[in-house]
Design a protein around this motif. Structure first.
Motif, PDB file in Angstrom:
ATOM      1  N   PHE A 194       0.939  -1.154  -0.282  1.00  0.00           N
ATOM      2  CA  PHE A 194       0.090   0.133   0.153  1.00  0.00           C
ATOM      3  C   PHE A 194       0.446   1.543  -0.042  1.00  0.00           C
ATOM      4  N   LEU A 195       1.688   0.904   0.845  1.00  0.00           N
ATOM      5  CA  LEU A 195       2.900   2.667   0.496  1.00  0.00           C
ATOM      6  C   LEU A 195       3.689   2.793  -0.337  1.00  0.00           C
ATOM      7  N   LEU A 196       4.253   1.486  -0.881  1.00  0.00           N
ATOM      8  CA  LEU A 196       4.940   1.929  -2.389  1.00  0.00           C
ATOM      9  C   LEU A 196       3.977   2.325  -3.168  1.00  0.00           C
ATOM     10  N   TRP A 197       2.633   1.556  -3.506  1.00  0.00           N
ATOM     11  CA  TRP A 197       1.599   2.135  -4.206  1.00  0.00           C
ATOM     12  C   TRP A 197       1.719   3.759  -3.776  1.00  0.00           C
ATOM     13  N   ARG A 198       1.665   4.446  -2.870  1.00  0.00           N
ATOM     14  CA  ARG A 198       0.348   5.365  -1.959  1.00  0.00           C
ATOM     15  C   ARG A 198       1.994   6.325  -3.012  1.00  0.00           C
ATOM     16  N   MET A 199       3.705   6.001  -2.108  1.00  0.00           N
ATOM     17  CA  MET A 199       4.602   6.622  -2.460  1.00  0.00           C
ATOM     18  C   MET A 199       5.322   6.811  -3.691  1.00  0.00           C
ATOM     19  N   SER A 200       4.492   6.259  -4.677  1.00  0.00           N
ATOM     20  CA  SER A 200       4.926   5.898  -6.545  1.00  0.00           C
ATOM     21  C   SER A 200       4.081   6.847  -6.919  1.00  0.00           C
ATOM     22  N   ALA A 201       2.722   6.819  -6.341  1.00  0.00           N
ATOM     23  CA  ALA A 201       2.211   8.851  -6.637  1.00  0.00           C
ATOM     24  C   ALA A 201       2.520   9.741  -6.712  1.00  0.00           C
ATOM     25  N   GLY A 202       3.366  10.030  -4.418  1.00  0.00           N
ATOM     26  CA  GLY A 202       3.343  11.104  -4.515  1.00  0.00           C
ATOM     27  C   GLY A 202       5.287  11.375  -5.207  1.00  0.00           C
ATOM     28  N   PHE A 203       6.036  10.236  -5.818  1.00  0.00           N
ATOM     29  CA  PHE A 203       6.866  10.484  -6.484  1.00  0.00           C
ATOM     30  C   PHE A 203       6.546  11.065  -7.820  1.00  0.00           C
ATOM     31  N   GLU A 204       5.910  10.677  -8.426  1.00  0.00           N
ATOM     32  CA  GLU A 204       5.535  10.876  -9.662  1.00  0.00           C
ATOM     33  C   GLU A 204       4.741  12.157 -10.003  1.00  0.00           C
ATOM     34  N   ASP A 205       4.216  12.851  -8.834  1.00  0.00           N
ATOM     35  CA  ASP A 205       3.957  14.264  -8.500  1.00  0.00           C
ATOM     36  C   ASP A 205       4.849  15.137  -7.876  1.00  0.00           C
ATOM     37  N   VAL A 206       5.366  14.746  -7.563  1.00  0.00           N
ATOM     38  CA  VAL A 206       7.191  16.228  -6.800  1.00  0.00           C
ATOM     39  C   VAL A 206       8.163  16.128  -8.265  1.00  0.00           C
ATOM     40  N   TYR A 207       8.551  14.653  -8.427  1.00  0.00           N
ATOM     41  CA  TYR A 207       9.260  14.657  -9.710  1.00  0.00           C
ATOM     42  C   TYR A 207       8.015  15.410 -11.692  1.00  0.00           C
ATOM     43  N   TYR A 217       6.201  17.848 -10.975  1.00  0.00           N
ATOM     44  CA  TYR A 217       5.649  19.377 -11.264  1.00  0.00           C
ATOM     45  C   TYR A 217       7.252  19.891 -10.336  1.00  0.00           C
ATOM     46  N   ARG A 218       8.591  18.993 -10.311  1.00  0.00           N
ATOM     47  CA  ARG A 218       9.970  20.081  -9.655  1.00  0.00           C
ATOM     48  C   ARG A 218       9.540  20.097  -8.621  1.00  0.00           C
ATOM     49  N   GLU A 219       9.267  20.220  -7.762  1.00  0.00           N
ATOM     50  CA  GLU A 219       8.990  20.555  -6.131  1.00  0.00           C
ATOM     51  C   GLU A 219      11.013  20.124  -5.896  1.00  0.00           C
ATOM     52  N   THR A 220      11.437  22.013  -4.838  1.00  0.00           N
ATOM     53  CA  THR A 220      12.128  21.089  -4.258  1.00  0.00           C
ATOM     54  C   THR A 220      11.745  21.788  -3.335  1.00  0.00           C
ATOM     55  N   ALA A 233      13.667  24.688  -0.122  1.00  0.00           N
ATOM     56  CA  ALA A 233      13.361  26.454  -0.122  1.00  0.00           C
ATOM     57  C   ALA A 233      14.879  27.107  -0.638  1.00  0.00           C
ATOM     58  N   ILE A 234      15.753  26.877  -0.236  1.00  0.00           N
ATOM     59  CA  ILE A 234      16.834  26.756   0.157  1.00  0.00           C
ATOM     60  C   ILE A 234      18.162  26.669  -0.659  1.00  0.00           C
ATOM     61  N   TYR A 235      17.771  25.434  -0.859  1.00  0.00           N
ATOM     62  CA  TYR A 235      19.078  24.694  -2.054  1.00  0.00           C
ATOM     63  C   TYR A 235      18.732  24.076  -2.643  1.00  0.00           C
ATOM     64  N   GLN A 236      17.589  23.936  -3.288  1.00  0.00           N
ATOM     65  CA  GLN A 236      16.747  23.998  -4.227  1.00  0.00           C
ATOM     66  C   GLN A 236      17.222  22.737  -4.227  1.00  0.00           C
ATOM     67  N   ILE A 237      17.110  21.528  -3.520  1.00  0.00           N
ATOM     68  CA  ILE A 237      16.819  19.840  -4.353  1.00  0.00           C
ATOM     69  C   ILE A 237      15.823  19.686  -3.795  1.00  0.00           C
ATOM     70  N   ALA A 282      14.590  12.509  -2.468  1.00  0.00           N
ATOM     71  CA  ALA A 282      14.360  11.518  -0.956  1.00  0.00           C
ATOM     72  C   ALA A 282      13.125  10.577  -1.673  1.00  0.00           C
ATOM     73  N   TYR A 283      12.449  10.035  -2.871  1.00  0.00           N
ATOM     74  CA  TYR A 283      11.711   9.847  -2.689  1.00  0.00           C
ATOM     75  C   TYR A 283      12.199   8.128  -3.752  1.00  0.00           C
ATOM     76  N   VAL A 284      13.483   8.274  -3.780  1.00  0.00           N
ATOM     77  CA  VAL A 284      14.047   6.732  -4.550  1.00  0.00           C
ATOM     78  C   VAL A 284      14.534   6.452  -3.428  1.00  0.00           C
ATOM     79  N   PRO A 285      15.457   6.372  -2.210  1.00  0.00           N
ATOM     80  CA  PRO A 285      15.761   5.202  -1.650  1.00  0.00           C
ATOM     81  C   PRO A 285      14.438   5.002  -0.372  1.00  0.00           C
ATOM     82  N   THR A 286      13.082   6.191  -0.088  1.00  0.00           N
ATOM     83  CA  THR A 286      12.522   5.688   0.039  1.00  0.00           C
ATOM     84  C   THR A 286      11.815   4.421   0.022  1.00  0.00           C
ATOM     85  N   LEU A 287      11.512   4.098  -1.852  1.00  0.00           N
ATOM     86  CA  LEU A 287      10.947   3.449  -2.481  1.00  0.00           C
ATOM     87  C   LEU A 287      11.262   2.504  -2.180  1.00  0.00           C
ATOM     88  N   VAL A 288      12.719   2.317  -2.465  1.00  0.00           N
ATOM     89  CA  VAL A 288      13.366   1.512  -2.461  1.00  0.00           C
ATOM     90  C   VAL A 288      13.258   0.277  -1.341  1.00  0.00           C
TER      91      VAL A 288
END
Length: 177
Positions: free
Chosen positions: A111-124, A126-129, A131-135, A140-146
């Motif tokens: 379930f978490l893998l499914w939902r976090m994958s959807a979150g990953f798709e969104d932040v990827y 929309y290129r969300e970064t 505030a300060i370092y523009q990371i 952060a989603y990649v190691p979380t999905l792994v």
């Protein structure tokens, strides 16, 4: 049947080792976060200039570090349990309940893998970064999905162990001695 059991044992052992090293990697991430915080506090105290963006680094790093520990907690039987309720039960019942817990763990991981994958798709997308370092947040989603994939594999390994009549903590103790 012996060959199938042997393949299952190899799967469990390999999964356990990967989860262990992954969790140690999470410890390295956590150590780095502590180091950055210490440097920031020292800099703030000495020259009144803390490390900028420490909050965003800690926010991402802590999430990644915690997720990296989850698969090892699952495969080693280190999740929170209510032993007070099972202390008087027969061993086979405890193994069965461990299998049921592993099944719930597998369902939760998927379930978490499914939902976090959807979150990953969104932040990827929309290129969300940060505030300060523009990371890019998706980093952060990649190691979380792994971690969630490893969590699912760990739960499958626990199901195999339950089928074999083993408890995860017994296997862990046997490997360390």
């Amino acid at each position: 049947m012996a060959a199938a059991t042997s393949r299952q044992d190899i799967f469990v052992s390999l999964t356990r080792n990967i989860c262990k090293w992954w969790a140690l990697g999470g410890g390295v991430v956590l150590f780095a976060l502590v180091a950055v915080n210490v440097v920031s506090v020292v800099m703030a105290a000495l020259i009144n200039k803390p490390v900028p963006g420490v909050y965003e680094l800690v926010q991402m790093g802590a999430a990644v570090s915690m997720f990296m520990a989850v698969p090892y907690c699952q495969i080693s039987g280190s999740n929170v349990t209510a032993d007070i309720f099972t202390a008087g039960l027969e061993r086979r019942v405890i193994v069965f309940l461990g299998g049921v817990g592993a099944l719930f763990g597998l369902a939760w991981a998927l379930f978490l893998l499914w939902r976090m994958s959807a979150g990953f798709e969104d932040v990827y997308e929309y290129r969300e970064t940060t505030a300060i370092y523009q990371i890019p947040i998706w980093y952060a989603y990649v190691p979380t999905l792994v971690s969630l994939l490893l969590f699912a594999l760990a739960a499958i390994a626990n199901l195999i162990q339950a089928k074999q009549g083993k408890l995860p903590e017994e296997v862990e103790a046997g490997m360390s001695s």
